[in-house]
Design a protein around this motif. Structure first.
Motif, PDB file in Angstrom:
ATOM      1  N   PRO A 354       2.752  40.474 -10.579  1.00  0.00           N
ATOM      2  CA  PRO A 354       2.943  41.316 -11.600  1.00  0.00           C
ATOM      3  C   PRO A 354       2.131  41.113 -13.173  1.00  0.00           C
ATOM      4  N   LEU A 355       1.861  41.794 -13.566  1.00  0.00           N
ATOM      5  CA  LEU A 355       1.163  41.797 -14.959  1.00  0.00           C
ATOM      6  C   LEU A 355       2.014  40.605 -16.018  1.00  0.00           C
ATOM      7  N   GLY A 356       1.300  39.452 -16.423  1.00  0.00           N
ATOM      8  CA  GLY A 356       1.904  38.702 -17.274  1.00  0.00           C
ATOM      9  C   GLY A 356       2.713  37.582 -16.484  1.00  0.00           C
ATOM     10  N   SER A 357       2.822  37.723 -15.270  1.00  0.00           N
ATOM     11  CA  SER A 357       3.486  36.646 -14.398  1.00  0.00           C
ATOM     12  C   SER A 357       2.417  35.622 -13.920  1.00  0.00           C
ATOM     13  N   THR A 358       2.780  34.381 -13.806  1.00  0.00           N
ATOM     14  CA  THR A 358       1.699  33.378 -13.374  1.00  0.00           C
ATOM     15  C   THR A 358       2.695  32.286 -12.655  1.00  0.00           C
ATOM     16  N   LEU A 359       2.350  31.639 -11.649  1.00  0.00           N
ATOM     17  CA  LEU A 359       3.369  30.782 -10.674  1.00  0.00           C
ATOM     18  C   LEU A 359       3.454  29.307 -11.556  1.00  0.00           C
ATOM     19  N   ARG A 408      13.265  26.617   1.329  1.00  0.00           N
ATOM     20  CA  ARG A 408      12.586  26.242  -0.061  1.00  0.00           C
ATOM     21  C   ARG A 408      11.702  25.386  -0.072  1.00  0.00           C
ATOM     22  N   VAL A 409      10.616  25.589  -0.523  1.00  0.00           N
ATOM     23  CA  VAL A 409       9.389  24.666  -0.690  1.00  0.00           C
ATOM     24  C   VAL A 409       8.878  24.560  -2.072  1.00  0.00           C
ATOM     25  N   PRO A 410       9.432  23.348  -2.716  1.00  0.00           N
ATOM     26  CA  PRO A 410       8.924  23.319  -4.056  1.00  0.00           C
ATOM     27  C   PRO A 410       7.201  23.025  -3.996  1.00  0.00           C
ATOM     28  N   PHE A 411       6.749  23.415  -5.283  1.00  0.00           N
ATOM     29  CA  PHE A 411       5.146  23.093  -5.620  1.00  0.00           C
ATOM     30  C   PHE A 411       5.052  21.809  -5.549  1.00  0.00           C
ATOM     31  N   SER A 412       5.991  20.972  -6.044  1.00  0.00           N
ATOM     32  CA  SER A 412       5.744  19.410  -5.896  1.00  0.00           C
ATOM     33  C   SER A 412       5.586  18.605  -4.409  1.00  0.00           C
ATOM     34  N   SER A 413       6.125  19.561  -3.285  1.00  0.00           N
ATOM     35  CA  SER A 413       5.904  19.177  -2.021  1.00  0.00           C
ATOM     36  C   SER A 413       4.449  19.405  -1.347  1.00  0.00           C
ATOM     37  N   PHE A 414       3.748  20.181  -1.976  1.00  0.00           N
ATOM     38  CA  PHE A 414       2.298  20.491  -1.557  1.00  0.00           C
ATOM     39  C   PHE A 414       1.374  19.231  -1.709  1.00  0.00           C
ATOM     40  N   ARG A 415       0.666  19.022  -0.680  1.00  0.00           N
ATOM     41  CA  ARG A 415      -0.420  18.043  -0.871  1.00  0.00           C
ATOM     42  C   ARG A 415      -1.771  18.331  -0.560  1.00  0.00           C
ATOM     43  N   PRO A 416      -2.680  18.072  -1.339  1.00  0.00           N
ATOM     44  CA  PRO A 416      -4.004  18.244  -1.125  1.00  0.00           C
ATOM     45  C   PRO A 416      -4.640  18.077   0.301  1.00  0.00           C
ATOM     46  N   VAL A 417      -5.384  18.923   0.902  1.00  0.00           N
ATOM     47  CA  VAL A 417      -6.068  18.690   2.339  1.00  0.00           C
ATOM     48  C   VAL A 417      -6.993  17.629   2.067  1.00  0.00           C
ATOM     49  N   LYS A 418      -7.582  17.603   1.015  1.00  0.00           N
ATOM     50  CA  LYS A 418      -8.720  16.563   0.803  1.00  0.00           C
ATOM     51  C   LYS A 418      -7.949  15.654  -0.138  1.00  0.00           C
ATOM     52  N   PRO A 419      -7.731  14.390   0.419  1.00  0.00           N
ATOM     53  CA  PRO A 419      -6.971  13.420  -0.422  1.00  0.00           C
ATOM     54  C   PRO A 419      -7.454  13.108  -2.147  1.00  0.00           C
ATOM     55  N   ASP A 420      -8.815  13.522  -2.116  1.00  0.00           N
ATOM     56  CA  ASP A 420      -9.507  13.330  -3.566  1.00  0.00           C
ATOM     57  C   ASP A 420      -9.350  14.373  -4.424  1.00  0.00           C
ATOM     58  N   ASP A 421      -8.557  15.510  -3.956  1.00  0.00           N
ATOM     59  CA  ASP A 421      -8.544  16.564  -4.731  1.00  0.00           C
ATOM     60  C   ASP A 421      -7.386  16.232  -5.579  1.00  0.00           C
ATOM     61  N   PRO A 422      -7.228  17.037  -7.076  1.00  0.00           N
ATOM     62  CA  PRO A 422      -6.140  16.619  -7.911  1.00  0.00           C
ATOM     63  C   PRO A 422      -4.883  17.563  -7.244  1.00  0.00           C
ATOM     64  N   PRO A 423      -3.725  17.272  -8.067  1.00  0.00           N
ATOM     65  CA  PRO A 423      -2.505  17.676  -7.594  1.00  0.00           C
ATOM     66  C   PRO A 423      -2.625  19.214  -7.893  1.00  0.00           C
ATOM     67  N   LEU A 424      -1.615  19.933  -7.074  1.00  0.00           N
ATOM     68  CA  LEU A 424      -1.653  21.411  -7.108  1.00  0.00           C
ATOM     69  C   LEU A 424      -1.161  21.900  -8.548  1.00  0.00           C
ATOM     70  N   ASP A 425      -2.056  22.983  -9.011  1.00  0.00           N
ATOM     71  CA  ASP A 425      -1.772  23.614 -10.221  1.00  0.00           C
ATOM     72  C   ASP A 425      -1.275  25.041  -9.994  1.00  0.00           C
ATOM     73  N   PRO A 426      -0.135  25.321 -10.065  1.00  0.00           N
ATOM     74  CA  PRO A 426       0.636  26.627  -9.668  1.00  0.00           C
ATOM     75  C   PRO A 426      -0.285  27.696 -10.422  1.00  0.00           C
ATOM     76  N   PHE A 427      -0.486  27.410 -11.528  1.00  0.00           N
ATOM     77  CA  PHE A 427      -1.111  28.555 -12.183  1.00  0.00           C
ATOM     78  C   PHE A 427      -2.481  29.047 -11.718  1.00  0.00           C
ATOM     79  N   LEU A 428      -3.312  28.390 -11.083  1.00  0.00           N
ATOM     80  CA  LEU A 428      -4.425  28.730 -10.318  1.00  0.00           C
ATOM     81  C   LEU A 428      -4.282  29.137  -8.642  1.00  0.00           C
TER      82      LEU A 428
END
Length: 604
Positions: A354-359, A408-428
């Motif tokens: 929805p407009l104005g909503s970001t994760l 329930r799946v917290p964003f903090s539990s997501f891991r990058p497929v490539k280990p060198d990638d930065p942590p998940l940014d929910p905004f993107l």
């Protein structure tokens, strides 16, 4: 005079006001003499008439106008009688003046000698304690909020216990008459909170267990309609209720559905407030997808792929297939099979929020699913939408069970497929994928038994929502570890408790789940505490310490969305000392909870 004071001061003690004060107590004689001059000045400046300087009551008057002297010349006998009478009268007046002076001096003396100071401080404390102890009196006499404010909040003698912001926080205690709940209520009131107590019946025996300033609400956690008044005006909830029997119906009603009903009522109340304010509740979940009609499946794509190609096994490859359809029974079903070695199938969609909503304003996702025991991989793609080549992939594994469940799946539990990638940014985040792969599947003892084919799957999707973020806990649940429960009924109790915990996790509320060891009746704050995860503790813990943890968790950000076990310190077996030991001192300012919980994982 109290018994203690009488024991310190002899009954023959006198205080005379003359040229110096005489205080017949050797310990304070020097002190009293030092104050004789000042008391003499006080005496002379007081409203009591000054004592005469001679024995004659008319000294200082004109001798010519003195009728006594005139009578003395006329009749010596009559003069002697009158003089004797006047002397007696003068003596009585002197005694009255001396008594008044003694009282005045004693009042001021009480202000400087230790016994007087002790008596006055004890009187003040007795008055304060009388008012404060009225919070727990058996009599249900009403107490004005002003008196409680004076004692606890507005600079009163108990204000050092108060927590900033507590006077603006209303806490609903469910199970307020339980072993832990009764202590929780009193600790909350001592710290300045407004407290509501949910009870099933307003019996005199139940009401008398609660302080007079507690607002009592009649309701049943098993009846959702009775909970609307209970959550009205509340900011936080502490759930201490537990079934009084091991009957399956009681366990289901209190420990499972009771938690679900009270969380739903609380969320409904928050949503109603948000609507009145023409806004949205900060505790509301963000709907990402809801599968109720055939049109809701639009935009979802089914894809196939392989991690690697096995040339030898390719000739025996059975292939793979998957579909996503809306059935006649009104369910959105993602099903198929994967016989290809290293193969997988995906159900994916580009998100349209929805407009104005970001994760980034949310802390995770919750899936309402109907499965058959298979596990899946949730994949999020994040990156600038203008250049998909810069996107990164992050994954987290989830499991299902036979029938519907919410995961329930917290964003903090997501891991990058490539280990060198930065942590998940929910905004993107811009794409959501649910993947099934045959590897890592384990046999599930369901309807089909152990003969089920682990390469086939069926997943019913009800909705996908984003869980709101926050700094503090909204709901504290006192559960149990199962330790100390009879083995014959332990499985029943733990099953109901776990179901209640799961319903709280998926509610969208910020939660803290406390699983204490066997409860014991003893003072709190005397022994060190162990905070652990993994159902390894076996020792008991005081009800008072559990109540203290509940109160401390209300405003502790490290306690949000945490589940943990807690018990008293013990000597663990070698190799099993995997717990956080924190010294718990009997100090109201001792913040032992933050360092303990900071090392524990969230959402466990």
């Amino acid at each position: 005079m109290s018994g203690a004071s009488a024991a310190l001061i002899p009954a023959t003690t006198t205080v005379r006001f003359s040229k110096k004060l005489e205080y017949h107590h050797p310990k304070w004689l020097s002190k009293v003499n030092d104050y004789s001059v000042s008391y003499h000045r006080i005496y002379c400046s007081s409203s009591i008439p000054s004592p005469p300087t001679s024995s004659s009551p008319n000294s200082g008057k004109d001798p010519k106008k003195n009728p006594t002297k005139k009578k003395k010349k006329d009749d010596p006998k009559e003069t002697s009688v009158d003089s004797a009478s006047q002397m007696v009268q003068q003596k009585e007046e002197d005694q009255e003046l001396e008594l008044a002076s003694s009282v005045s001096v004693m009042k001021r003396l009480d202000e400087v000698n230790p016994v007087g100071l002790g008596r006055r401080s004890r009187q003040i404390f007795d008055e304060v304690w009388r008012k404060f102890s009225g919070l727990g009196q058996i009599s249900r006499t009403t107490r004005s909020d002003d008196e409680t404010d004076i004692l606890i909040r507005d600079g009163g003698p108990m204000c050092e216990f108060a927590i900033p912001g507590a006077q603006n926080t209303v806490v609903l205690v469910v199970g307020a008459t339980s072993r832990v709940g009764r202590i929780v209520v009193r600790k909350l009131m001592l710290r300045g909170y407004s407290v509501k107590a949910l009870v099933r019946k307003a019996d005199e025996g139940i009401v008398d267990l609660l302080p007079t300033s507690v607002e009592i609400v009649i309701g049943d956690v098993g009846d959702p309609e009775t909970l609307k008044d209970a959550v009205e005006g509340c900011n936080k909830i502490i759930y201490c209720a537990t079934a009084r029997s091991t009957i399956t119906g009681d366990l289901f009603r209190v420990d499972h559905m009771g938690v679900y009903n009270i969380t739903k009522a609380f969320q409904d109340y928050n949503n109603k407030l948000a609507q009145l304010r023409a806004g949205k509740s900060s505790k509301s979940k963000l709907l990402i997808a809801k599968f109720k009609t055939e049109d809701s499946l639009h935009g979802w794509e089914v894809r196939q792929g392989t991690y690697f190609q096995d040339v030898v096994a390719a000739k025996y490859d059975g292939g793979m297939d998957a579909k996503f359809e809306f059935t006649e029974s009104g369910e959105a079903v993602f099903s198929g099979f994967v016989f290809t070695r290293g193969g997988y199938v995906d159900l994916t969609k580009k998100l349209s929020l929805p407009l104005g909503s970001t994760l980034d304003r949310y802390e995770g996702l919750v899936f309402s699913l109907g499965g058959n025991g298979r596990s899946y991989v949730v994949i999020l793609e994040a990156g600038p939408t203008g250049d998909m080549t810069q996107s990164k992939m992050y994954f987290s594994r989830i499991s299902t069970k036979a029938g519907f469940c919410r995961v329930r799946v917290p964003f903090s539990s997501f891991r990058p497929v490539k280990p060198d990638d930065p942590p998940l940014d929910p905004f993107l985040v811009h794409t959501l994928t649910i993947r099934f792969e045959p590897r890592r599947q384990r046999s599930f003892e369901g309807v089909n038994g152990p003969n089920q084919d682990l390469r086939s799957f069926q997943l019913i999707l009800e909705y996908v929502k984003a869980l709101p973020t926050g700094q503090e806990t909204d709901f504290i649940l006192v559960s149990c570890t199962g330790s100390g429960i009879e083995p014959s009924r332990r499985d029943q109790v733990l099953k109901a408790k776990k179901a209640g915990e799961d319903s709280l996790r998926r509610s969208g509320l910020g939660y803290t789940i406390i699983r204490p060891g066997p409860l014991v009746e003893e003072p709190g704050g005397q022994r060190a505490l162990i905070f652990d995860q993994g159902n390894r503790i076996s020792q008991g813990i005081s009800c008072a310490d559990v109540a203290d943890i509940c109160v401390k968790a209300l405003h502790d950000s490290t306690a949000r969305n945490k589940s943990f076990d807690v018990c008293y310190e013990y000597v663990a077996e070698p190799g099993k000392e995997l717990y956080e030991l924190v010294a718990h001192l009997p100090d109201k300012a001792n913040n032992y909870l933050t360092p303990a919980l900071s090392v524990l994982e969230k959402n466990t």
